[in-house]
Design a protein around this motif. Sequence first.
Motif, PDB file in Angstrom:
ATOM      1  N   SER A  23      16.036 -26.831 -28.288  1.00 11.20           N
ATOM      2  CA  SER A  23      14.707 -26.454 -28.789  1.00 11.20           C
ATOM      3  C   SER A  23      14.701 -25.001 -29.235  1.00 11.20           C
ATOM      4  CB  SER A  23      13.651 -26.667 -27.699  1.00 11.20           C
ATOM      5  OG  SER A  23      13.738 -27.945 -27.133  1.00 11.20           O
ATOM      6  N   ILE A  24      15.331 -24.159 -28.449  1.00 13.48           N
ATOM      7  CA  ILE A  24      15.353 -22.722 -28.721  1.00 13.48           C
ATOM      8  C   ILE A  24      16.328 -22.409 -29.853  1.00 13.48           C
ATOM      9  CG2 ILE A  24      15.876 -20.468 -27.692  1.00 13.48           C
ATOM     10  CD1 ILE A  24      15.032 -21.813 -24.972  1.00 13.48           C
ATOM     11  N   LEU A  25      17.475 -23.078 -29.867  1.00 13.25           N
ATOM     12  CA  LEU A  25      18.455 -22.850 -30.931  1.00 13.25           C
ATOM     13  C   LEU A  25      17.882 -23.175 -32.297  1.00 13.25           C
ATOM     14  CD1 LEU A  25      21.727 -24.294 -29.315  1.00 13.25           C
ATOM     15  CD2 LEU A  25      21.014 -21.894 -29.465  1.00 13.25           C
ATOM     16  N   ALA A  26      17.028 -24.203 -32.378  1.00  9.53           N
ATOM     17  CA  ALA A  26      16.436 -24.576 -33.660  1.00  9.53           C
ATOM     18  C   ALA A  26      15.615 -23.433 -34.238  1.00  9.53           C
ATOM     19  CB  ALA A  26      15.571 -25.817 -33.497  1.00  9.53           C
ATOM     20  N   VAL A  27      14.873 -22.751 -33.395  1.00 10.32           N
ATOM     21  CA  VAL A  27      14.064 -21.608 -33.829  1.00 10.32           C
ATOM     22  C   VAL A  27      14.970 -20.490 -34.322  1.00 10.32           C
ATOM     23  CG1 VAL A  27      12.391 -19.879 -33.085  1.00 10.32           C
ATOM     24  CG2 VAL A  27      12.209 -22.233 -32.242  1.00 10.32           C
ATOM     25  N   MET A  28      16.015 -20.205 -33.552  1.00  7.20           N
ATOM     26  CA  MET A  28      16.926 -19.112 -33.891  1.00  7.20           C
ATOM     27  C   MET A  28      17.692 -19.405 -35.178  1.00  7.20           C
ATOM     28  SD  MET A  28      18.308 -18.351 -30.021  1.00  7.20           S
ATOM     29  CE  MET A  28      19.303 -16.919 -30.459  1.00  7.20           C
ATOM     30  N   ARG A  29      18.091 -20.649 -35.382  1.00  5.63           N
ATOM     31  CA  ARG A  29      18.858 -21.011 -36.577  1.00  5.63           C
ATOM     32  C   ARG A  29      18.047 -20.779 -37.850  1.00  5.63           C
ATOM     33  NH1 ARG A  29      20.948 -26.968 -36.120  1.00  5.63           N
ATOM     34  NH2 ARG A  29      22.270 -26.423 -37.916  1.00  5.63           N
ATOM     35  N   ALA A  30      16.742 -20.834 -37.743  1.00  9.70           N
ATOM     36  CA  ALA A  30      15.881 -20.617 -38.909  1.00  9.70           C
ATOM     37  C   ALA A  30      15.515 -19.145 -39.092  1.00  9.70           C
ATOM     38  CB  ALA A  30      14.613 -21.453 -38.789  1.00  9.70           C
ATOM     39  N   GLY A  31      16.103 -18.257 -38.284  1.00  9.78           N
ATOM     40  CA  GLY A  31      15.837 -16.829 -38.417  1.00  9.78           C
ATOM     41  C   GLY A  31      14.547 -16.380 -37.768  1.00  9.78           C
ATOM     42  N   LEU A  32      14.009 -17.202 -36.851  1.00 14.64           N
ATOM     43  CA  LEU A  32      12.761 -16.882 -36.160  1.00 14.64           C
ATOM     44  C   LEU A  32      13.056 -16.461 -34.728  1.00 14.64           C
ATOM     45  CD1 LEU A  32      10.862 -19.997 -37.512  1.00 14.64           C
ATOM     46  CD2 LEU A  32      10.722 -17.665 -38.408  1.00 14.64           C
ATOM     47  N   LYS A  33      12.076 -15.907 -34.050  1.00 12.81           N
ATOM     48  CA  LYS A  33      12.277 -15.363 -32.708  1.00 12.81           C
ATOM     49  C   LYS A  33      11.592 -16.237 -31.668  1.00 12.81           C
ATOM     50  CE  LYS A  33      11.536 -11.358 -29.730  1.00 12.81           C
ATOM     51  NZ  LYS A  33      10.944  -9.985 -29.615  1.00 12.81           N
ATOM     52  N   PRO A  34      12.341 -16.863 -30.764  1.00 14.60           N
ATOM     53  CA  PRO A  34      11.711 -17.633 -29.684  1.00 14.60           C
ATOM     54  C   PRO A  34      11.074 -16.703 -28.649  1.00 14.60           C
ATOM     55  CG  PRO A  34      14.051 -18.199 -29.976  1.00 14.60           C
ATOM     56  CD  PRO A  34      13.802 -16.930 -30.711  1.00 14.60           C
ATOM     57  N   VAL A  35       9.897 -17.078 -28.207  1.00 17.57           N
ATOM     58  CA  VAL A  35       9.218 -16.402 -27.098  1.00 17.57           C
ATOM     59  C   VAL A  35       9.064 -17.444 -25.988  1.00 17.57           C
ATOM     60  CG1 VAL A  35       7.117 -15.242 -26.329  1.00 17.57           C
ATOM     61  CG2 VAL A  35       8.022 -14.803 -28.632  1.00 17.57           C
ATOM     62  N   LEU A  36       9.682 -17.197 -24.846  1.00 15.29           N
ATOM     63  CA  LEU A  36       9.769 -18.219 -23.805  1.00 15.29           C
ATOM     64  C   LEU A  36       8.533 -18.221 -22.921  1.00 15.29           C
ATOM     65  CD1 LEU A  36      13.517 -17.884 -22.739  1.00 15.29           C
ATOM     66  CD2 LEU A  36      12.496 -19.081 -24.684  1.00 15.29           C
ATOM     67  N   CYS A  37       7.980 -19.415 -22.734  1.00 11.92           N
ATOM     68  CA  CYS A  37       6.742 -19.585 -21.973  1.00 11.92           C
ATOM     69  C   CYS A  37       6.992 -20.435 -20.738  1.00 11.92           C
ATOM     70  CB  CYS A  37       5.688 -20.257 -22.858  1.00 11.92           C
ATOM     71  SG  CYS A  37       4.098 -20.538 -22.046  1.00 11.92           S
ATOM     72  N   GLU A  38       6.472 -20.014 -19.608  1.00 11.27           N
ATOM     73  CA  GLU A  38       6.592 -20.762 -18.362  1.00 11.27           C
ATOM     74  C   GLU A  38       5.815 -22.089 -18.448  1.00 11.27           C
ATOM     75  OE1 GLU A  38       8.791 -20.135 -15.904  1.00 11.27           O
ATOM     76  OE2 GLU A  38       7.711 -18.851 -14.473  1.00 11.27           O
ATOM     77  N   PRO A  39       6.293 -23.097 -17.718  1.00 11.16           N
ATOM     78  CA  PRO A  39       5.627 -24.404 -17.719  1.00 11.16           C
ATOM     79  C   PRO A  39       4.593 -24.519 -16.608  1.00 11.16           C
ATOM     80  CG  PRO A  39       7.645 -24.573 -16.497  1.00 11.16           C
ATOM     81  CD  PRO A  39       7.552 -23.132 -16.961  1.00 11.16           C
ATOM     82  N   GLU A  40       3.907 -25.649 -16.594  1.00 13.54           N
ATOM     83  CA  GLU A  40       3.124 -26.054 -15.430  1.00 13.54           C
ATOM     84  C   GLU A  40       4.072 -26.726 -14.438  1.00 13.54           C
ATOM     85  OE1 GLU A  40      -0.941 -27.586 -17.559  1.00 13.54           O
ATOM     86  OE2 GLU A  40       0.829 -28.870 -17.673  1.00 13.54           O
ATOM     87  N   TRP A  41       3.923 -26.440 -13.159  1.00 12.84           N
ATOM     88  CA  TRP A  41       4.778 -27.071 -12.160  1.00 12.84           C
ATOM     89  C   TRP A  41       4.506 -28.570 -12.073  1.00 12.84           C
ATOM     90  CZ3 TRP A  41       8.993 -27.262  -9.551  1.00 12.84           C
ATOM     91  CH2 TRP A  41       9.094 -28.052  -8.397  1.00 12.84           C
ATOM     92  N   GLU A  42       3.238 -28.968 -12.196  1.00 13.07           N
ATOM     93  CA  GLU A  42       2.872 -30.371 -11.983  1.00 13.07           C
ATOM     94  C   GLU A  42       3.450 -31.296 -13.058  1.00 13.07           C
ATOM     95  OE1 GLU A  42       0.745 -27.886 -12.127  1.00 13.07           O
ATOM     96  OE2 GLU A  42       0.081 -27.661 -10.048  1.00 13.07           O
ATOM     97  N   THR A  43       3.593 -30.813 -14.294  1.00 11.73           N
ATOM     98  CA  THR A  43       4.054 -31.662 -15.391  1.00 11.73           C
ATOM     99  C   THR A  43       5.396 -31.224 -15.967  1.00 11.73           C
ATOM    100  OG1 THR A  43       2.961 -30.349 -17.113  1.00 11.73           O
ATOM    101  CG2 THR A  43       1.652 -32.084 -16.041  1.00 11.73           C
ATOM    102  N   CYS A  44       5.805 -30.012 -15.688  1.00 13.14           N
ATOM    103  CA  CYS A  44       7.004 -29.399 -16.281  1.00 13.14           C
ATOM    104  C   CYS A  44       6.866 -29.185 -17.786  1.00 13.14           C
ATOM    105  CB  CYS A  44       8.256 -30.213 -15.982  1.00 13.14           C
ATOM    106  SG  CYS A  44       8.665 -30.312 -14.223  1.00 13.14           S
ATOM    107  N   ASN A  45       5.680 -29.385 -18.339  1.00 10.03           N
ATOM    108  CA  ASN A  45       5.425 -29.118 -19.753  1.00 10.03           C
ATOM    109  C   ASN A  45       4.808 -27.737 -19.927  1.00 10.03           C
ATOM    110  OD1 ASN A  45       6.456 -31.429 -20.938  1.00 10.03           O
ATOM    111  ND2 ASN A  45       4.539 -32.574 -20.774  1.00 10.03           N
ATOM    112  N   ILE A  46       4.754 -27.276 -21.171  1.00  9.34           N
ATOM    113  CA  ILE A  46       4.255 -25.938 -21.462  1.00  9.34           C
ATOM    114  C   ILE A  46       2.842 -25.750 -20.919  1.00  9.34           C
ATOM    115  CG2 ILE A  46       3.272 -26.476 -23.728  1.00  9.34           C
ATOM    116  CD1 ILE A  46       4.589 -23.797 -24.692  1.00  9.34           C
TER     117      ILE A  46
END
Length: 362
Positions: A86-109
Motif C-alpha cells: 500500500s505504501i510502496l504504491a504511493v512512493m512509486r508515484a512520487g508521492l509522500k506517504p503519511v502513516l496513520c495509526e489504526p483503531e484497535w477494535e477493527t485494525c482499520n484506519i
Amino acid sequence: MKRINESFEPELSATVAETARSGWYLFGERVHGFERDFARYCGVEHCVGVGNGLDALTLIFMAYVSMGRLQKGDEVIVPANTYIASILAVMRAGLKPVLCEPEWETCNIDPARMEELVSERTKAIMVVHLYGRACRMDEVGDVARRRGLLVVEDCAQSHGACYKGKKTGALGDAAGFSFYPGKNLGALGDAGAVTTDDGALAERVRMLANYGSSAKYVHPYVGINSRLDELQAAVLHLKLSRLDEDNARRRDVAHRYMEGIRHPAVVLPRMEEDEEAHVFHIFTIFTPRREALQQHLAAHGVQSLVHYPIPPHRQGALAGYAGLSLPLTERIHREEVSLPMSPLLTAGEVGAVIEAVNTFCE
C-alpha cells in the motif's frame, strides 16, 4: 489452493484449455468480459485489468499525477499497519506517504487520527480494508469532502465486502484490487484491477498500464507494462460467479471460531452488526504469547501465519520512518496470529482448530 481450485473442476481445466487453444492471450474478449462483469459486481462504471495489486494502486496515483489532480511530493495518508505494498504504491508515484495509526477494535484506519494528520500538502487518503473488513467509509468520506481530498481504496483483501449496501471498490474515487492466488477471488498467478466511476481516470490508467499508449506505437505518457492476460481473466470470470457464496462460507467458519474459542489469553476480532462488512480473507486473533501459541498449534497439526511480523515503518525500505512512535501498529504486528480460513474447511477441521487454541497452556 489445490483444494479450492479442485472445487471448480471440471470447468476450470476446460476454461484454461479453451483459452490456451484460442490463440488470443492479451486484450481479448475474456479480459473485456471479466472487466465488464467485475465492474457490475462492484457497482461501478469502469474496471481496468492490470498485472497485479501493487500496479493497480500505483497506476491510480500515476494517473492522478498525469492528469494534474496530484503533484509529485503531495502527501497521501495511509494506514500504518498495512502490508507494505500500500505504501510502496504511493512512493512509486512520487508521492509522500503519511502513516496513520489504526483503531484497535477493527485494525482499520482511524478516521479521527486521520483528520489530525491532514496538512496543506495532504491531497489524498488511502484506506485499506484490512483482513477483509470494510472501513468506516462514512467518516472517511466526511473528512475527505470537508478537506477536498481524493479517496483511494486498497481492496486487496476485501473482494465482495460491503459497507451499508455498497461493495468495496465503489466507496471512494478509485480502488485497486489484487487477485493473487490466495485472495477471496484468486487467479492462477498474479493479476489485479482498478475500479472507478471516473471515466477519464479509467482511460488514463488503461493507457499508463500499456506503456503510456493511446494507440499502437503512439505514447503520449510515460507508462509501464501491466496487463491482465486472457488466461487469468478467464479463471477470474469463472470464480467470480461463486464469490458471494464462498464469502458466506468464510463467515460461517468465522462465526464458529468466535463461538468456540474461549481461551483467556486470546483476543478475537470484533464482529460487525452488518455481516456483509467482513469477508474474512484472514481470521485474526491476538495474543501477547504469539510464539508459544504458534508452537502449540503446530504441535497439534494446525498451521498458523502472522500478517504481518514487521510493521512497515520498521522495514529497511522505509528507513526514513523508523523514528515514528506507532504503538497500536506495533502491538498489532507483535500480537497478530492468523488461523486457517477457507470456504472449504470442514466441520472437523474447524473443530480441531478451536480445540487446539482452547488447550493452549503457557
